[in-house]
Design a protein around this motif. Structure first.
Motif, PDB file in Angstrom:
ATOM      1  N   ARG A   1      46.899  36.510  40.274  1.00 32.38           N
ATOM      2  CA  ARG A   1      47.525  35.134  40.880  1.00 32.38           C
ATOM      3  C   ARG A   1      46.823  34.364  41.984  1.00 32.38           C
ATOM      4  N   ASP A   2      46.267  35.181  42.795  1.00 31.52           N
ATOM      5  CA  ASP A   2      45.366  34.750  43.854  1.00 31.52           C
ATOM      6  C   ASP A   2      44.043  34.231  43.510  1.00 31.52           C
ATOM      7  N   ALA A   3      43.481  34.976  42.483  1.00 33.09           N
ATOM      8  CA  ALA A   3      42.166  34.508  41.863  1.00 33.09           C
ATOM      9  C   ALA A   3      42.404  33.075  41.385  1.00 33.09           C
ATOM     10  N   LEU A   4      43.481  32.993  40.663  1.00 35.08           N
ATOM     11  CA  LEU A   4      43.985  31.891  39.532  1.00 35.08           C
ATOM     12  C   LEU A   4      44.038  30.553  40.472  1.00 35.08           C
ATOM     13  N   ALA A   5      44.902  30.949  41.737  1.00 38.44           N
ATOM     14  CA  ALA A   5      45.113  29.687  42.543  1.00 38.44           C
ATOM     15  C   ALA A   5      44.084  29.269  43.213  1.00 38.44           C
ATOM     16  N   GLY A   6      43.146  30.002  43.383  1.00 39.58           N
ATOM     17  CA  GLY A   6      41.684  29.453  44.096  1.00 39.58           C
ATOM     18  C   GLY A   6      40.755  28.587  42.942  1.00 39.58           C
ATOM     19  N   GLY A   7      41.085  28.734  41.617  1.00 39.55           N
ATOM     20  CA  GLY A   7      40.152  27.924  40.786  1.00 39.55           C
ATOM     21  C   GLY A   7      40.931  26.404  40.354  1.00 39.55           C
ATOM     22  N   GLY A   8      40.099  25.750  39.399  1.00 36.64           N
ATOM     23  CA  GLY A   8      40.749  24.671  38.841  1.00 36.64           C
ATOM     24  C   GLY A   8      41.881  24.973  37.700  1.00 36.64           C
ATOM     25  N   GLU A   9      42.221  23.842  37.108  1.00 38.29           N
ATOM     26  CA  GLU A   9      43.192  23.888  36.030  1.00 38.29           C
ATOM     27  C   GLU A   9      42.567  24.699  34.806  1.00 38.29           C
ATOM     28  N   ARG A  10      43.407  25.732  34.278  1.00 35.69           N
ATOM     29  CA  ARG A  10      42.807  26.396  33.336  1.00 35.69           C
ATOM     30  C   ARG A  10      43.662  26.204  32.019  1.00 35.69           C
ATOM     31  N   ARG A  11      43.309  26.708  30.634  1.00 31.54           N
ATOM     32  CA  ARG A  11      43.946  26.910  29.516  1.00 31.54           C
ATOM     33  C   ARG A  11      44.140  28.112  29.384  1.00 31.54           C
ATOM     34  N   PHE A  12      45.528  28.538  29.192  1.00 29.39           N
ATOM     35  CA  PHE A  12      45.722  30.229  29.188  1.00 29.39           C
ATOM     36  C   PHE A  12      46.014  30.122  27.556  1.00 29.39           C
TER      37      PHE A  12
END
Length: 728
Positions: A325-336
């Motif tokens: 979660r922390d790693a995702l919060a620091g990046g841009g918008e993603r497609r999962f």
């Protein structure tokens, strides 16, 4: 106003009715005097059955065509273009539904009145004087009351009486029809039983033309084989499917060959997921998989490795680990892309992922359909997009493994991004999964000129023979063989399925005619009741149209030894043609199958080295001396001869003498068209008839229809000349 007129014959009454109709009068014939194939109730039920049956079976075909359901043992049908299986099933369903609707509401029609004279009822508001003038023109007189026709006749007609000649004709017809049905069912039995042409279990081998097995009876051994085959710099991975799935996109980005089992120790999946997110931070796409049942993760891992997307493993409850979660919060918008069914990854997790971008579940509960879903789909610049619905042959390559052994699938991950790369497909151990089998048949390449034209496709099998059997490997090899476009040989082409649709309409229509004729056309004699079902079997929809053209709305008279149907000349010629050739053409097709395909073609050397050598050639010998001549003899002695004897109230020999010339002319004309068309299609269009080819139905049944056309011309002339009546 209503009036009743009596006419000396049904023909006179018919001409009277045609003349007075434009003047405002409607003529009603006595019950049974007009042939009605359907009542309103029967017509409604038949149409409803056609619609319901077509939709029901068509839906089954559509689900199989679109890859959502499998038709076990019928996978070779999917070599045909997209949509043709739906057409085939819808056609069969419509025919069966129409048959069921007719039989459920079948009503017996009254027998036409016997006698020379006929009374009709006239209703309308036209001119009375003109009406009387028309009646007098055709010998009609006004009657004070209704009643039955007088001067009875034609009571000797009994189509249900079984004489020795009729019994022989019936037995011969049953034998001929049985041979034809045996011939046409052979390829279906082969497909269902996985026999020669369908079953490839005998083609065992480690390496086949279109399906090669990666050496290694364990996942670690297969991983070592991949490193040896592909070479280059390696990246060791633990012997854990999910760990290998996480590392594969990283190895692909760095141009290294992943080696399954090359690293020791249990992996830390959370740490590996974070490492993948960091090293592939420029990818907007993220593949999310469950920690349980890693077989669901492998097809997505192949796509992630090819398209450079990091792969994240959720925790044991299907939730997002805190560090992720922390790693995702620091990046841009993603497609999962969530590659797990809802029982492994709940919808709440997709909602949580949407805090960081968009989230889509790409999964199916059926593990084989799940793998195909990842092989088929593409989202902009991510995904394989190898859809069988797109008729665009390419150099496709696949890996194939057993979902029960996900380690083998993980060992093959380098084939997702190195060499001839491609997606992962799944199959059980004993036989190729029907969904996977259908998919491979559908994407198999076609050629128009030469098989060397390509393209070519391959499957790389991962696992020991106990994990993926030789039978499954060989089935995949057979399905991906390149085929000629309109003759798929071991598979069905679009042309073949259209031919089978035509045949099934005729086969089901023949059953329909067997029940309808005695009930709705009671005046029809014994022999026409044999001719027409056989004609519909051989002619398909053309036979059904001919049947309606011959009987629908025809007037029936019983003033002679046999009832007669009053028809226009074209319809009389059509009926006469069917009577003259239906049995003969069926006999020729049955003889062709028995001699050419089952026993072998005869060869005569009597005309060798002469201008007449063609008379001894196998095709000519079979065509004339084995097929046409026996068909003429049997048709004359067992069918047309006895029918003409009954029709004219004469002896058997007299009927045979009458029948012989018209049968010979009809059969020669039919055989000229039939064999000319067959020769053209088989010799010039390469549609050779062989019972273990799906296409074989097309040249034979097309030739039969051409034979009907060529026989119609002389029959029309014989009807005009009075040689044949065409009134049966």
């Amino acid at each position: 106003m209503e009036r009743i007129f009596e006419f000396p014959s049904l023909e006179a009454a018919r001409q009277f009715a045609e003349d007075v109709r434009p003047t405002g009068w409607l003529v009603e014939f006595p019950a049974g005097a007009v042939a009605r194939i359907f009542t309103r109730r029967m017509a409604g039920a038949t149409v409803a059955g056609i619609v319901v049956g077509g939709i029901a079976l068509g839906l089954i075909g559509w689900l199989a065509d679109t890859g959502f359901s499998g038709l076990d043992r019928l996978e070779p049908l999917f070599a045909a273009p997209y949509g043709t299986v739906t057409v085939l099933f819808a056609t069969v369903g419509a025919a069966l539904g129409g048959l069921a609707g007719t039989l459920a509401t079948l009503e017996a029609a009254p027998m036409p009145p016997a006698g020379e004279t006929v009374r009709v009822t006239v209703r309308g508001e036209g001119g009375t004087e003109q009406l009387m003038r028309f009646a007098r023109r055709y010998g009609g007189t006004q009657a004070l009351t209704g009643g039955e026709s007088r001067d009875g006749g034609g009571y000797g007609h009994d189509p249900d009486r079984l004489t020795p000649l009729r019994l022989a004709a019936w037995v011969a017809l049953v034998v001929v029809a049985g041979i034809i049905l045996a011939a046409t069912s052979y390829i279906w039995i082969l497909s269902a039983a996985y026999g020669p042409g369908s079953d490839q279990e005998s083609r065992v081998g480690w390496t086949l033309k279109n399906a090669q097995r990666i050496p290694g009876d364990t996942p670690e051994a297969a991983g070592a084989s991949m490193a040896e085959i592909l070479g280059g710099t390696t990246m060791p991975a633990p012997a854990d499917p999910l760990a290998a799935a996480i590392l594969a996109p990283v190895a692909a980005r760095e141009g290294r060959t992943l080696v399954y089992g090359g690293a020791a120790g249990p992996p830390d999946l959370d740490a590996l997921s974070l490492e993948g997110l960091e090293r592939l931070a420029d990818s907007r796409d993220v593949v999310v998989v469950a920690r349980e049942e890693p077989a669901y993760a492998m097809p997505a891992a192949y796509a992630a490795a090819q398209f450079g997307a990091p792969l994240v493993v959720l925790d044991g409850n299907g939730g997002i680990p805190g560090a992720v979660r922390d790693a995702l919060a620091g990046g841009g918008e993603r497609r999962f892309f969530v590659a797990a069914p809802s029982r492994l990854v709940p919808d709440e997790t997709l909602g949580a992922l949407q805090e960081y971008g968009t989230a889509e579940r790409v999964a199916a509960e059926d593990i084989y359909l799940h793998a195909l879903t990842w092989a088929r789909n593409r989202w902009d610049d991510f995904g394989w997009g190898m859809r069988e619905a797109i008729e665009d042959d390419g150099y496709y390559y696949y890996a194939m493994a057993n979902p029960a052994d996900p380690g083998f699938a993980a060992a093959g991950l380098p084939m997702a991004y190195r060499g001839n790369y491609g997606p992962l497909l799944y199959t059980p151990s004993d036989d190729l999964d029907p969904l996977t089998d259908q998919y491979l048949w559908r994407v198999s390449p076609d050629f128009f000129v030469s098989p060397a034209d390509g393209p070519f496709m391959n499957v790389r099998v991962l696992g020991s023979p106990e994990s993926v059997s030789y039978a499954a490997q060989a089935r995949a090899d057979l399905a991906l063989e390149t085929h000629e476009y309109w003759n798929q040989v071991t598979g069905a082409s679009g042309l073949a399925l259209l031919g089978w649709s035509w045949f099934f309409i005729g086969a089901i229509g023949a059953v329909w005619a067997l029940f309808v004729m005695p009930a709705r056309l009671p005046a029809v004699g014994f022999y026409p009741r044999l001719y027409w079902p056989l004609a519909i079997l051989m002619l398909g929809p053309a036979g059904i149209l001919a049947f309606f053209g011959a009987y629908s709305g025809a007037l029936v008279t019983r003033s002679g030894p046999m009832p007669r149907f009053l028809r226009p000349p074209w319809s009389r010629a059509l009926s006469a043609t069917i009577m003259g050739i239906s049995v003969g053409m069926a006999l020729m097709v049955a003889s062709m199958w028995a001699v050419q395909l089952a026993l072998g073609m005869p060869l005569s050397t009597a005309f060798a080295y002469t201008w007449w050598y063609w008379l001894g050639a196998p095709m000519s010998t079979a065509m004339w001396w084995v097929m046409v001549v026996p068909a003429i003899i049997l048709s004359t002695l067992l069918y047309m001869g006895p029918m003409m004897a009954e029709q004219h109230g004469s002896g058997y020999l007299s009927g045979v003498r009458r029948a012989a010339p018209v049968v010979i002319v009809s059969m020669l004309a039919a055989s000229a068209g039939m064999w000319g068309a067959a020769w053209y299609l088989m010799a010039w269009q390469d549609q050779m008839a062989a019972e273990d080819l799906w296409l074989w139905i097309v040249p034979i049944w097309a030739a039969v229809v051409v034979g009907l056309v060529t026989a119609y011309v002389p029959n029309y002339l014989m009807v005009k000349a009075g040689w044949k009546e065409g009134g049966m």
